[in-house]
Design a protein around this motif. Structure first.
Motif, mmCIF file in Angstrom:
data_model
loop_
_atom_site.group_PDB
_atom_site.id
_atom_site.type_symbol
_atom_site.label_atom_id
_atom_site.label_comp_id
_atom_site.label_asym_id
_atom_site.label_seq_id
_atom_site.Cartn_x
_atom_site.Cartn_y
_atom_site.Cartn_z
ATOM 1 N N ALA A 139 0.822 -1.212 0.000
ATOM 2 C CA ALA A 139 0.000 0.000 0.000
ATOM 3 C C ALA A 139 0.853 1.258 0.000
ATOM 4 O O ALA A 139 0.467 2.280 -0.553
ATOM 5 C CB ALA A 139 -0.924 -0.007 1.222
ATOM 6 N N GLN A 140 2.089 1.188 0.572
ATOM 7 C CA GLN A 140 2.954 2.367 0.626
ATOM 8 C C GLN A 140 3.783 2.505 -0.656
ATOM 9 O O GLN A 140 4.599 3.403 -0.784
ATOM 10 C CB GLN A 140 3.916 2.301 1.834
ATOM 11 C CG GLN A 140 3.256 2.603 3.177
ATOM 12 C CD GLN A 140 2.328 1.498 3.614
ATOM 13 O OE1 GLN A 140 2.711 0.321 3.589
ATOM 14 N NE2 GLN A 140 1.090 1.872 4.003
ATOM 15 N N GLY A 141 3.609 1.559 -1.575
ATOM 16 C CA GLY A 141 4.369 1.641 -2.828
ATOM 17 C C GLY A 141 5.722 0.977 -2.710
ATOM 18 O O GLY A 141 6.564 1.071 -3.605
ATOM 19 N N GLN A 142 5.949 0.295 -1.620
ATOM 20 C CA GLN A 142 7.216 -0.395 -1.401
ATOM 21 C C GLN A 142 7.235 -1.685 -2.205
ATOM 22 O O GLN A 142 6.264 -2.430 -2.204
ATOM 23 C CB GLN A 142 7.334 -0.704 0.113
ATOM 24 C CG GLN A 142 8.716 -1.087 0.576
ATOM 25 C CD GLN A 142 9.704 0.066 0.422
ATOM 26 O OE1 GLN A 142 9.341 1.246 0.564
ATOM 27 N NE2 GLN A 142 10.950 -0.258 0.107
ATOM 28 N N LEU A 143 8.317 -1.956 -2.926
ATOM 29 C CA LEU A 143 8.431 -3.202 -3.707
ATOM 30 C C LEU A 143 8.475 -4.391 -2.764
ATOM 31 O O LEU A 143 9.349 -4.463 -1.900
ATOM 32 C CB LEU A 143 9.699 -3.166 -4.565
ATOM 33 C CG LEU A 143 9.899 -4.393 -5.458
ATOM 34 C CD1 LEU A 143 8.950 -4.344 -6.661
ATOM 35 C CD2 LEU A 143 11.348 -4.520 -5.907
ATOM 36 N N VAL A 144 7.517 -5.320 -2.920
ATOM 37 C CA VAL A 144 7.552 -6.510 -2.071
ATOM 38 C C VAL A 144 7.997 -7.738 -2.853
ATOM 39 O O VAL A 144 8.290 -8.781 -2.283
ATOM 40 C CB VAL A 144 6.178 -6.772 -1.396
ATOM 41 C CG1 VAL A 144 5.819 -5.659 -0.431
ATOM 42 C CG2 VAL A 144 5.082 -6.947 -2.436
ATOM 43 N N GLY A 145 8.060 -7.612 -4.165
ATOM 44 C CA GLY A 145 8.525 -8.746 -4.978
ATOM 45 C C GLY A 145 7.987 -8.634 -6.396
ATOM 46 O O GLY A 145 7.536 -7.572 -6.811
ATOM 47 N N TYR A 146 8.083 -9.776 -7.108
ATOM 48 C CA TYR A 146 7.636 -9.799 -8.512
ATOM 49 C C TYR A 146 6.732 -10.991 -8.746
ATOM 50 O O TYR A 146 6.938 -12.066 -8.181
ATOM 51 C CB TYR A 146 8.834 -9.902 -9.456
ATOM 52 C CG TYR A 146 9.848 -8.795 -9.284
ATOM 53 C CD1 TYR A 146 9.670 -7.572 -9.957
ATOM 54 C CD2 TYR A 146 10.951 -8.961 -8.458
ATOM 55 C CE1 TYR A 146 10.587 -6.550 -9.791
ATOM 56 C CE2 TYR A 146 11.877 -7.942 -8.293
ATOM 57 C CZ TYR A 146 11.689 -6.732 -8.969
ATOM 58 O OH TYR A 146 12.596 -5.726 -8.817
ATOM 59 N N GLY A 147 5.731 -10.768 -9.579
ATOM 60 C CA GLY A 147 4.914 -11.886 -10.060
ATOM 61 C C GLY A 147 5.366 -12.214 -11.475
ATOM 62 O O GLY A 147 5.662 -11.320 -12.271
ATOM 63 N N LYS A 148 5.431 -13.513 -11.734
ATOM 64 C CA LYS A 148 5.966 -13.876 -13.058
ATOM 65 C C LYS A 148 5.056 -14.943 -13.672
ATOM 66 O O LYS A 148 4.740 -15.951 -13.020
ATOM 67 C CB LYS A 148 7.381 -14.430 -12.850
ATOM 68 C CG LYS A 148 8.173 -14.608 -14.103
ATOM 69 C CD LYS A 148 9.663 -14.721 -13.754
ATOM 70 C CE LYS A 148 10.482 -15.020 -14.982
ATOM 71 N NZ LYS A 148 10.467 -16.425 -15.348
ATOM 72 N N VAL A 149 4.581 -14.698 -14.875
ATOM 73 C CA VAL A 149 3.740 -15.678 -15.572
ATOM 74 C C VAL A 149 4.444 -16.068 -16.861
ATOM 75 O O VAL A 149 4.823 -15.202 -17.652
ATOM 76 C CB VAL A 149 2.353 -15.090 -15.902
ATOM 77 C CG1 VAL A 149 1.501 -16.125 -16.628
ATOM 78 C CG2 VAL A 149 1.656 -14.617 -14.638
ATOM 79 N N THR A 150 4.648 -17.360 -16.997
ATOM 80 C CA THR A 150 5.384 -17.837 -18.181
ATOM 81 C C THR A 150 4.526 -18.860 -18.932
ATOM 82 O O THR A 150 3.902 -19.718 -18.304
ATOM 83 C CB THR A 150 6.702 -18.516 -17.750
ATOM 84 O OG1 THR A 150 7.464 -17.566 -17.005
ATOM 85 C CG2 THR A 150 7.498 -18.997 -18.942
ATOM 86 N N ARG A 151 4.500 -18.736 -20.238
ATOM 87 C CA ARG A 151 3.806 -19.768 -21.036
ATOM 88 C C ARG A 151 4.809 -20.436 -21.950
ATOM 89 O O ARG A 151 5.758 -19.806 -22.415
ATOM 90 C CB ARG A 151 2.704 -19.154 -21.896
ATOM 91 C CG ARG A 151 1.586 -18.607 -21.065
ATOM 92 C CD ARG A 151 0.388 -18.326 -21.930
ATOM 93 N NE ARG A 151 -0.223 -19.587 -22.401
ATOM 94 C CZ ARG A 151 -1.236 -19.619 -23.244
ATOM 95 N NH1 ARG A 151 -1.739 -18.506 -23.742
ATOM 96 N NH2 ARG A 151 -1.762 -20.777 -23.603
ATOM 97 N N ASP A 152 4.561 -21.719 -22.242
ATOM 98 C CA ASP A 152 5.428 -22.464 -23.161
ATOM 99 C C ASP A 152 4.857 -22.327 -24.572
ATOM 100 O O ASP A 152 3.830 -22.912 -24.895
ATOM 101 C CB ASP A 152 5.460 -23.937 -22.723
ATOM 102 C CG ASP A 152 6.376 -24.764 -23.625
ATOM 103 O OD1 ASP A 152 6.839 -24.219 -24.647
ATOM 104 O OD2 ASP A 152 6.626 -25.939 -23.298
ATOM 105 N N PHE A 153 5.505 -21.523 -25.394
ATOM 106 C CA PHE A 153 5.037 -21.295 -26.760
ATOM 107 C C PHE A 153 5.903 -22.027 -27.785
ATOM 108 O O PHE A 153 5.925 -21.660 -28.954
ATOM 109 C CB PHE A 153 5.055 -19.794 -27.078
ATOM 110 C CG PHE A 153 3.825 -19.063 -26.613
ATOM 111 C CD1 PHE A 153 2.784 -19.751 -25.993
ATOM 112 C CD2 PHE A 153 3.686 -17.692 -26.825
ATOM 113 C CE1 PHE A 153 1.639 -19.070 -25.577
ATOM 114 C CE2 PHE A 153 2.547 -17.019 -26.411
ATOM 115 C CZ PHE A 153 1.516 -17.704 -25.779
ATOM 116 N N THR A 154 6.627 -23.064 -27.330
ATOM 117 C CA THR A 154 7.560 -23.740 -28.231
ATOM 118 C C THR A 154 6.857 -24.236 -29.497
ATOM 119 O O THR A 154 7.318 -24.008 -30.614
ATOM 120 C CB THR A 154 8.221 -24.935 -27.515
ATOM 121 O OG1 THR A 154 8.665 -24.487 -26.244
ATOM 122 C CG2 THR A 154 9.378 -25.483 -28.307
#
Ligand code: ADP
Length: 537
Positions: free
Chosen positions: A131-146
């Motif tokens: 809520a304070q705008g502090q970075l708490v981490g990252y969300g990462k979504v990956t798809r296999d498009f091979t």
């Protein structure tokens, strides 16, 4: 390429904050549900990283796509999914910095599975802030498009191969025009026939390939109009090369539309068939020469044939005149005069028959052979013709017999059938002199079938198909005379009746000519008349 979870919002930040009002209890329930959902998603690797890039959470999709179990990978740095060269160039870190700045990062690229194999990944990384705008981490979504990538690759390769093929084809000019008719692509074949290099011609209007008179008549634009409205324009015509010389082209223009039906332009395929045309013209010229030669030959044969009866005619008439001059009327040798007159009359008859045949041939070639059909009986007609030629048959030593069990009624042109029977019988007397001749008439499966058989010289197999043609006389050592028209006229008359005429013969063994006539005009059983034969009225 946007995934359902990739709507610009970090997937793991929808933990209740975006919802207008939710009670603390239901917020907890929803958070649990969402976690369960994320955990069980199989098609997306969904993971979270701490601010330094270490893996904090791992779902089923991540395990499936990257090959690691949660316990193996939690706490590891996410850079291990990158190929070594990306790690060496500091790419993972740069991406995190980018996400930090922009909030979001998306890319497609190669990533590494646990077993070391590569897969083509579509990756979205989103910054997660409190809520304070502090970075708490990252969300990462990956798809296999091979697979998708491989398909695209295959498609691209096949398009590339096709493009190369078209580009290098030498025997066809294959190129495209824009909707206005300006050249937009050019291949090797086009360069070869039309002599322009791609850079000289692309952007130029295709009307320059047309001869000036065609351009003046608006032909290039007409061709495009036809192609646009009918989908396709096709022609063989002269076209102009860069050096101004002409070539005979076979051209197909096809309109190209987009999925909305909007005209994109035209595909054009042109072949240089000048040689083929020259070849064809040579053949036509040869045929013309043959026809002229045949006509000249015919003229010489016809003059000869027409002259033949004139000599005895003149002799007899001179003799008659002398007899009349030298005898007082009381002592005129009436019998001799009658004999001479008879000879003269026969020669005149021969002449008029020849001329009648010539007239028939010219009527036939002008499509003016008309049948005058009326109910008639065929056997009595045959008897009449045989009787008419009894003296001549006796003279050449032919016994003529006629076998006809029943009368044969039909709706035919009597005078024309008389001509047919006469022609077959006189041929038999001419080419089968001294041998018996047999005529047979019967009805067989709706057809009147009449044959004339002689035991004469016969016809060689190679001559048989030709004898019904105009002016054709089969060669023989002996000159039998004749214009070679009788069988042609016979065939035309029979075919005009919807019938056919056939020959069976072997050299030295005589010939049998068989005529088959439908009994009534609508019963044309088993008979296929020549489509070239003149139609009856
Ligand atoms: P022509 O006036 O020469 O007889 P036709 O058209 O009647 O013309 O015949 C064409 C050719 O067919 C003849 O020149 C002859 O060589 C061959 N022919 C026709 N009828 C007979 C027959 N009965 N026997 C052998 N040859 C025949």
């Amino acid at each position: 390429m946007r995934s359902p979870l990739d709507d610009g919002q970090p997937p793991s930040s929808t933990s209740g904050g975006d919802i207008a009002y939710v009670s603390p209890q239901s917020a907890r329930d929803m958070g649990a549900q969402l976690r369960l959902f994320i955990d069980s998603v199989r098609d997306y690797a969904i993971l979270t990283l701490d601010p330094a890039g270490y893996i904090v959470s791992w779902n089923t999709g991540a395990e499936r796509i990257k090959g690691y179990k949660a316990e193996e990978i939690l706490g590891q740095h996410f850079s291990r999914f990158y190929p070594p060269e990306d790690i060496a160039s500091g790419k993972p870190q740069m991406e995190l910095e980018l996400v930090n700045r922009e909030g979001r990062f998306e890319e497609e690229g190669w990533r590494v599975r646990k077993d070391g194999s590569l897969f083509w990944a579509n990756v979205v990384i989103t910054a997660m802030r409190d809520a304070q705008g502090q970075l708490v981490g990252y969300g990462k979504v990956t798809r296999d498009f091979t697979e998708r990538k491989q398909n695209q690759e295959r498609l691209r390769e096949s398009e590339e191969r096709f493009r190369l093929l078209v580009e290098h084809v030498q025997d066809y000019a294959i190129y495209m025009l824009d909707a206005d008719g300006r050249v937009s692509t050019w291949n090797a074949g086009a360069e070869r026939f039309k002599q322009y290099k791609a850079e000289e011609i692309i952007g130029q209007h295709f009307s320059r390939f047309f001869p000036p008179e065609d351009v003046a008549r608006g032909k290039p634009w007409h061709a495009l109009q036809v192609a646009a409205s009918e989908g396709r324009f096709e022609e063989e015509a002269w076209r102009v090369r860069k050096d101004g010389s002409l070539f005979w082209a076979s051209v197909v223009i096809t309109a190209m539309h987009d999925t909305q039906g909007q005209l994109l332009g035209y595909a054009k395929v042109t072949r240089d068939i000048t040689q083929r045309k020259q070849h064809q013209e040579r053949r036509e010229l040869e045929m013309l020469r043959d026809a002229v030669r045949a006509r000249d030959e015919f003229l010489s044969v016809a003059s000869h044939e027409l002259k033949t009866p004139l000599t005895p005619l003149q002799l007899k008439l001179t003799a008659l005149l002398r007899t009349v001059e030298n005898h007082p009327s009381a002592t005129l040798p009436v019998e001799r005069i009658a004999r001479d007159l008879e000879v003269a009359r026969r020669q005149v008859r021969k002449l008029s028959d020849l001329i009648e045949d010539l007239l028939d041939v010219s009527r036939i070639s002008m499509g003016q052979l008309r049948l005058d059909r009326a109910p008639m009986e065929l056997v009595s007609l045959a008897k009449e013709v045989v009787a008419r030629y009894a003296p001549q048959s006796l003279q050449v030593g032919c016994a003529v017999t006629l076998e006809a069990p029943t009368p044969i009624e039909g709706n035919w042109d009597r005078a024309r059938l008389d001509q047919v029977i006469t022609n077959l019988l006189t041929n038999a007397l001419k080419y089968g002199a001294g041998k018996p001749i047999h005529l047979r008439a019967r009805v067989e499966s709706g057809l009147a079938v009449m044959s004339v058989r002689d035991a004469g010289i016969g016809i060689s197999p190679e001559d048989q198909p030709r004898i019904f043609e105009r002016f054709v006389r089969a060669v023989s050592e002996r000159n039998y005379g004749g214009l070679g028209l009788g069988l042609f006229i016979t065939q035309q008359i029979i075919e005009a009746h919807g019938g056919i005429v056939q020959v069976r013969s072997a050299p030295g063994e005589g010939s049998t000519f068989t005529v088959m006539l439908p009994l009534s005009p609508d019963v044309e059983t088993n008979v296929t008349p020549d489509p070239d034969a003149p139609a009856e009225p």
